[in-house]
Design a protein around this motif. Structure first.
Motif, PDB file in Angstrom:
ATOM      1  N   SER A 110       0.935  -1.106  -0.023  1.00 50.58           N
ATOM      2  CA  SER A 110       0.054  -0.029   0.052  1.00 50.58           C
ATOM      3  C   SER A 110       0.833   1.402   0.009  1.00 50.58           C
ATOM      4  O   SER A 110       0.390   2.476  -0.332  1.00 50.58           O
ATOM      5  CB  SER A 110      -0.872   0.013   1.217  1.00 50.58           C
ATOM      6  N   SER A 111       1.912   1.117   0.224  1.00 52.29           N
ATOM      7  CA  SER A 111       2.924   2.382   0.552  1.00 52.29           C
ATOM      8  C   SER A 111       3.641   2.561  -0.793  1.00 52.29           C
ATOM      9  O   SER A 111       4.195   3.627  -0.922  1.00 52.29           O
ATOM     10  CB  SER A 111       3.928   2.054   1.379  1.00 52.29           C
ATOM     11  N   THR A 112       3.552   1.509  -1.620  1.00 51.21           N
ATOM     12  CA  THR A 112       4.208   1.908  -3.089  1.00 51.21           C
ATOM     13  C   THR A 112       3.229   1.941  -4.347  1.00 51.21           C
ATOM     14  O   THR A 112       3.707   2.147  -5.482  1.00 51.21           O
ATOM     15  CB  THR A 112       5.523   0.614  -3.513  1.00 51.21           C
ATOM     16  N   VAL A 113       2.102   1.350  -3.990  1.00 60.15           N
ATOM     17  CA  VAL A 113       1.119   1.120  -5.412  1.00 60.15           C
ATOM     18  C   VAL A 113       0.873   2.191  -6.046  1.00 60.15           C
ATOM     19  O   VAL A 113       0.550   2.308  -7.068  1.00 60.15           O
ATOM     20  CB  VAL A 113       0.074  -0.051  -4.807  1.00 60.15           C
ATOM     21  N   LEU A 114       0.591   3.050  -5.095  1.00 59.35           N
ATOM     22  CA  LEU A 114      -0.158   4.307  -5.699  1.00 59.35           C
ATOM     23  C   LEU A 114       0.849   5.153  -6.719  1.00 59.35           C
ATOM     24  O   LEU A 114       0.564   5.562  -7.870  1.00 59.35           O
ATOM     25  CB  LEU A 114      -0.661   5.540  -4.787  1.00 59.35           C
ATOM     26  N   ASP A 115       2.003   5.180  -6.325  1.00 64.00           N
ATOM     27  CA  ASP A 115       3.082   6.060  -7.090  1.00 64.00           C
ATOM     28  C   ASP A 115       3.186   5.174  -8.411  1.00 64.00           C
ATOM     29  O   ASP A 115       3.237   5.690  -9.484  1.00 64.00           O
ATOM     30  CB  ASP A 115       4.278   6.177  -6.311  1.00 64.00           C
ATOM     31  N   LEU A 116       3.421   3.899  -8.276  1.00 64.34           N
ATOM     32  CA  LEU A 116       3.522   2.976  -9.623  1.00 64.34           C
ATOM     33  C   LEU A 116       2.494   2.726 -10.447  1.00 64.34           C
ATOM     34  O   LEU A 116       2.506   2.960 -11.489  1.00 64.34           O
ATOM     35  CB  LEU A 116       3.962   1.285  -9.185  1.00 64.34           C
ATOM     36  N   CYS A 117       1.208   3.000  -9.993  1.00 60.70           N
ATOM     37  CA  CYS A 117       0.235   2.896 -10.860  1.00 60.70           C
ATOM     38  C   CYS A 117      -0.007   4.249 -11.526  1.00 60.70           C
ATOM     39  O   CYS A 117      -0.179   4.507 -12.744  1.00 60.70           O
ATOM     40  CB  CYS A 117      -1.284   2.773 -10.131  1.00 60.70           C
ATOM     41  N   ALA A 118       0.303   5.364 -10.776  1.00 62.13           N
ATOM     42  CA  ALA A 118       0.026   6.790 -11.163  1.00 62.13           C
ATOM     43  C   ALA A 118       0.851   6.895 -12.472  1.00 62.13           C
ATOM     44  O   ALA A 118       0.727   7.898 -13.174  1.00 62.13           O
ATOM     45  CB  ALA A 118       0.362   7.788 -10.206  1.00 62.13           C
ATOM     46  N   GLU A 119       2.162   6.569 -12.218  1.00 62.06           N
ATOM     47  CA  GLU A 119       3.356   6.755 -13.394  1.00 62.06           C
ATOM     48  C   GLU A 119       2.931   5.989 -14.470  1.00 62.06           C
ATOM     49  O   GLU A 119       3.649   6.342 -15.484  1.00 62.06           O
ATOM     50  CB  GLU A 119       4.616   6.346 -12.783  1.00 62.06           C
ATOM     51  N   ALA A 120       2.078   4.840 -14.595  1.00 59.92           N
ATOM     52  CA  ALA A 120       1.674   4.032 -15.785  1.00 59.92           C
ATOM     53  C   ALA A 120       0.443   4.537 -16.601  1.00 59.92           C
ATOM     54  O   ALA A 120      -0.497   5.221 -15.907  1.00 59.92           O
ATOM     55  CB  ALA A 120       1.668   2.671 -15.206  1.00 59.92           C
ATOM     56  N   ASP A 121       0.502   4.399 -17.781  1.00 62.09           N
ATOM     57  CA  ASP A 121      -0.484   4.600 -18.628  1.00 62.09           C
ATOM     58  C   ASP A 121      -1.614   3.636 -18.521  1.00 62.09           C
ATOM     59  O   ASP A 121      -2.709   3.696 -18.872  1.00 62.09           O
ATOM     60  CB  ASP A 121      -0.119   4.794 -20.304  1.00 62.09           C
ATOM     61  N   LEU A 122      -1.322   2.426 -18.035  1.00 62.21           N
ATOM     62  CA  LEU A 122      -2.054   1.118 -17.712  1.00 62.21           C
ATOM     63  C   LEU A 122      -1.362   0.269 -17.064  1.00 62.21           C
ATOM     64  O   LEU A 122       0.145   0.111 -17.259  1.00 62.21           O
ATOM     65  CB  LEU A 122      -2.519   0.392 -19.203  1.00 62.21           C
ATOM     66  N   VAL A 123      -2.076  -0.457 -16.160  1.00 62.05           N
ATOM     67  CA  VAL A 123      -1.731  -1.546 -15.222  1.00 62.05           C
ATOM     68  C   VAL A 123      -2.169  -2.688 -15.697  1.00 62.05           C
ATOM     69  O   VAL A 123      -3.348  -2.880 -15.946  1.00 62.05           O
ATOM     70  CB  VAL A 123      -1.854  -1.329 -13.804  1.00 62.05           C
ATOM     71  N   LEU A 124      -1.308  -3.664 -15.928  1.00 63.13           N
ATOM     72  CA  LEU A 124      -1.801  -5.282 -16.199  1.00 63.13           C
ATOM     73  C   LEU A 124      -1.406  -5.879 -14.926  1.00 63.13           C
ATOM     74  O   LEU A 124      -0.432  -6.266 -14.475  1.00 63.13           O
ATOM     75  CB  LEU A 124      -0.830  -5.705 -17.437  1.00 63.13           C
ATOM     76  N   ASP A 125      -2.666  -6.447 -14.123  1.00 63.09           N
ATOM     77  CA  ASP A 125      -2.470  -7.190 -13.047  1.00 63.09           C
ATOM     78  C   ASP A 125      -2.433  -8.786 -13.167  1.00 63.09           C
ATOM     79  O   ASP A 125      -3.418  -9.318 -13.570  1.00 63.09           O
ATOM     80  CB  ASP A 125      -3.729  -6.917 -12.074  1.00 63.09           C
ATOM     81  N   GLY A 126      -1.362  -9.249 -13.158  1.00 68.54           N
ATOM     82  CA  GLY A 126      -1.102 -10.771 -13.207  1.00 68.54           C
ATOM     83  C   GLY A 126      -1.014 -11.408 -11.975  1.00 68.54           C
ATOM     84  O   GLY A 126      -0.370 -12.635 -11.862  1.00 68.54           O
ATOM     85  N   SER A 127      -1.300 -10.706 -10.641  1.00 75.98           N
ATOM     86  CA  SER A 127      -1.083 -11.346  -9.328  1.00 75.98           C
ATOM     87  C   SER A 127      -1.921 -12.315  -9.224  1.00 75.98           C
ATOM     88  O   SER A 127      -2.934 -12.744  -9.776  1.00 75.98           O
ATOM     89  CB  SER A 127      -1.211 -10.386  -8.426  1.00 75.98           C
ATOM     90  N   ASP A 128      -1.638 -13.249  -8.057  1.00 76.00           N
ATOM     91  CA  ASP A 128      -2.297 -14.381  -7.903  1.00 76.00           C
ATOM     92  C   ASP A 128      -2.941 -14.588  -6.680  1.00 76.00           C
ATOM     93  O   ASP A 128      -3.503 -15.546  -6.186  1.00 76.00           O
ATOM     94  CB  ASP A 128      -1.715 -15.712  -8.113  1.00 76.00           C
ATOM     95  N   THR A 129      -3.118 -13.269  -5.637  1.00 74.13           N
ATOM     96  CA  THR A 129      -4.037 -13.481  -4.385  1.00 74.13           C
ATOM     97  C   THR A 129      -5.066 -12.198  -4.667  1.00 74.13           C
ATOM     98  O   THR A 129      -4.894 -11.111  -4.998  1.00 74.13           O
ATOM     99  CB  THR A 129      -3.203 -13.259  -3.450  1.00 74.13           C
ATOM    100  N   PHE A 130      -6.109 -12.516  -4.003  1.00 74.09           N
ATOM    101  CA  PHE A 130      -7.196 -11.531  -3.656  1.00 74.09           C
ATOM    102  C   PHE A 130      -6.550 -10.240  -3.187  1.00 74.09           C
ATOM    103  O   PHE A 130      -7.211  -9.069  -3.659  1.00 74.09           O
ATOM    104  CB  PHE A 130      -8.456 -12.056  -3.170  1.00 74.09           C
ATOM    105  N   ASP A 131      -6.001 -10.240  -2.148  1.00 77.21           N
ATOM    106  CA  ASP A 131      -5.226  -8.922  -1.499  1.00 77.21           C
ATOM    107  C   ASP A 131      -4.483  -8.327  -2.451  1.00 77.21           C
ATOM    108  O   ASP A 131      -5.125  -7.021  -2.810  1.00 77.21           O
ATOM    109  CB  ASP A 131      -4.321  -9.639  -0.518  1.00 77.21           C
ATOM    110  N   THR A 132      -3.879  -8.796  -3.237  1.00 76.42           N
ATOM    111  CA  THR A 132      -3.105  -7.921  -4.258  1.00 76.42           C
ATOM    112  C   THR A 132      -4.073  -7.511  -5.348  1.00 76.42           C
ATOM    113  O   THR A 132      -3.934  -5.950  -5.888  1.00 76.42           O
ATOM    114  CB  THR A 132      -2.026  -8.603  -4.858  1.00 76.42           C
ATOM    115  N   LYS A 133      -4.865  -8.077  -5.963  1.00 75.56           N
ATOM    116  CA  LYS A 133      -5.891  -7.969  -6.885  1.00 75.56           C
ATOM    117  C   LYS A 133      -6.667  -6.495  -6.330  1.00 75.56           C
ATOM    118  O   LYS A 133      -6.918  -5.632  -7.268  1.00 75.56           O
ATOM    119  CB  LYS A 133      -6.759  -8.973  -7.290  1.00 75.56           C
ATOM    120  N   TYR A 134      -7.136  -6.773  -5.239  1.00 76.54           N
ATOM    121  CA  TYR A 134      -7.925  -5.447  -4.733  1.00 76.54           C
ATOM    122  C   TYR A 134      -7.339  -4.374  -4.423  1.00 76.54           C
ATOM    123  O   TYR A 134      -7.469  -3.009  -4.536  1.00 76.54           O
ATOM    124  CB  TYR A 134      -9.103  -5.981  -3.304  1.00 76.54           C
ATOM    125  N   LEU A 135      -6.077  -4.454  -3.979  1.00 77.41           N
ATOM    126  CA  LEU A 135      -5.012  -3.360  -3.879  1.00 77.41           C
ATOM    127  C   LEU A 135      -4.455  -2.680  -5.187  1.00 77.41           C
ATOM    128  O   LEU A 135      -4.871  -1.510  -5.028  1.00 77.41           O
ATOM    129  CB  LEU A 135      -3.757  -3.903  -3.258  1.00 77.41           C
TER     130      LEU A 135
END
Length: 352
Positions: A110-135
């Protein structure tokens, strides 16, 4: 400007109606964040690097395990034990030498995800847990970043393109929580315990990659991608698609979900924590048992005896490998008078 090599490599897709040099230039200028270099992230990364995405940030904290090889197509037997992010990035560079790719061998929190998403034009989520997917989905909504989303289990999966948040054209858009307002309660099935057909991950990853190219390249009908969820069943082979609309009763996400806390038995010191991560080092672990050293029952007995507790939580980065460990060694532990429990969500859902 596209180089001669890139023009040659992408020549077949530039022939497509509505594609051409203009769409290729947009892909070359795009910045994509890929979360997870696993069953979905590997084939999607392979396809998107080859298609000419110009800049990619890839984040994954795990290492290659031999059980990954049947579906994580960027890895070989010689890569076992190596960081997934670094190996996958190297393979992507081999496909597209001009690709600017940054490999982050780290957990997404939660401390890194906002900056990483904001810097991208699109995010592709290939994670495998619900915690990460909702984050990831919540961070994309907070930053109004488009999200290519997918999930697989056993013989099927789903893929979708979400775009929600206050900066969307309509001030709202449609996001994951419009379809699934909250993650399922309890401990959900995961590939490590329920199984997955390797070829199915490539199908879902292909749908995610196609949506990514359509959106970033502004290909014909790309606006219609938003909110379309495609479900796939491998056997006998079928696709179903539904279109999700925004839930007017749901307020937009305003904060990220908090990191999961430890079970009370661990917080109170009434249980031990066995860390079976490949790269161990979790500071609150009672005993560390690197995954590659789990070679026989005796190694497990020694680790459990060292825990000096009748209740042992088993943990790994995602919670998947540890769930399989608990299923496999529950009887062995019981013979020692020990109860094994999985740490749901894994260590990746805890800040430390």
């Amino acid at each position: 400007m596209l180089s001669k090599d890139e023009l040659a490599r992408t020549s077949r897709q530039r022939l497509l109606p509505g594609f051409g040099d203009a769409a290729q230039e947009r892909l070359h200028a795009a910045h994509l964040l890929v979360v997870g270099a696993g069953g979905l992230g590997c084939p999607a990364l392979q396809q998107l690097a080859a298609a000419g995405i110009g800049r990619i940030t890839l984040i994954d904290s795990d290492t290659v395990d031999i059980s990954n090889l049947h579906r994580q197509v960027l890895f070989g037997a010689g890569d076992v034990g190596k960081p997934k992010a670094e190996v996958a990035a190297a393979r992507a560079r081999e496909l597209a030498p001009e690709l600017q790719i940054t490999a982050l061998n780290a957990r997404l929190t939660s401390s890194t995800v906002l900056d990483l998403c904001a810097e991208a034009d699109l995010v592709l989520d290939g994670s495998d847990t619900f915690d990460t997917k909702y984050l990831v989905a919540d961070a994309c909504e907070l930053t109004s970043t488009p999200l290519a989303w997918g999930t697989v289990l056993r013989y099927g999966g789903q893929a979708a393109l979400w775009h929600s948040g206050k900066d969307c054209a309509d001030g709202r858009g449609v996001g994951l929580r419009d379809l699934f307002p909250a993650p399922p309660e309890g401990e959900a099935l995961e590939c490590s315990t329920a199984g997955v057909l390797g070829a199915t991950t490539s199908v879902i990853a292909g749908l995610m990659a196609t949506a990514t190219l359509g959106w970033l390249g502004k290909l014909p009908h790309h606006e219609e991608l938003r909110g379309r969820v495609t479900s796939y069943e491998a056997l006998p082979g079928s696709f179903r698609t539904l279109t999700v609309g925004p839930d007017p009763a749901r307020p937009l996400v305003s904060t990220l979900p908090g990191e999961r806390s430890f079970p009370p038995e661990l917080r109170d010191g009434h249980a031990a924590l066995l860390d079976i991560s490949e790269n161990t080092g979790f500071p609150d672990a009672t005993v560390s048992l690197p995954w590659h050293t789990v070679t026989d029952d005796d190694a497990v007995r020694r680790a459990l005896a060292s825990c000096s507790s009748k209740l042992v939580y088993v943990a790994c980065p995602s919670g998947g490998r540890s769930a399989g460990f608990v299923l496999r060694y529950a009887d062995l532990a019981a013979d020692m008078g020990i109860e094994l429990r999985n740490l749901p969500g894994g260590l990746a859902s805890r800040d430390y």
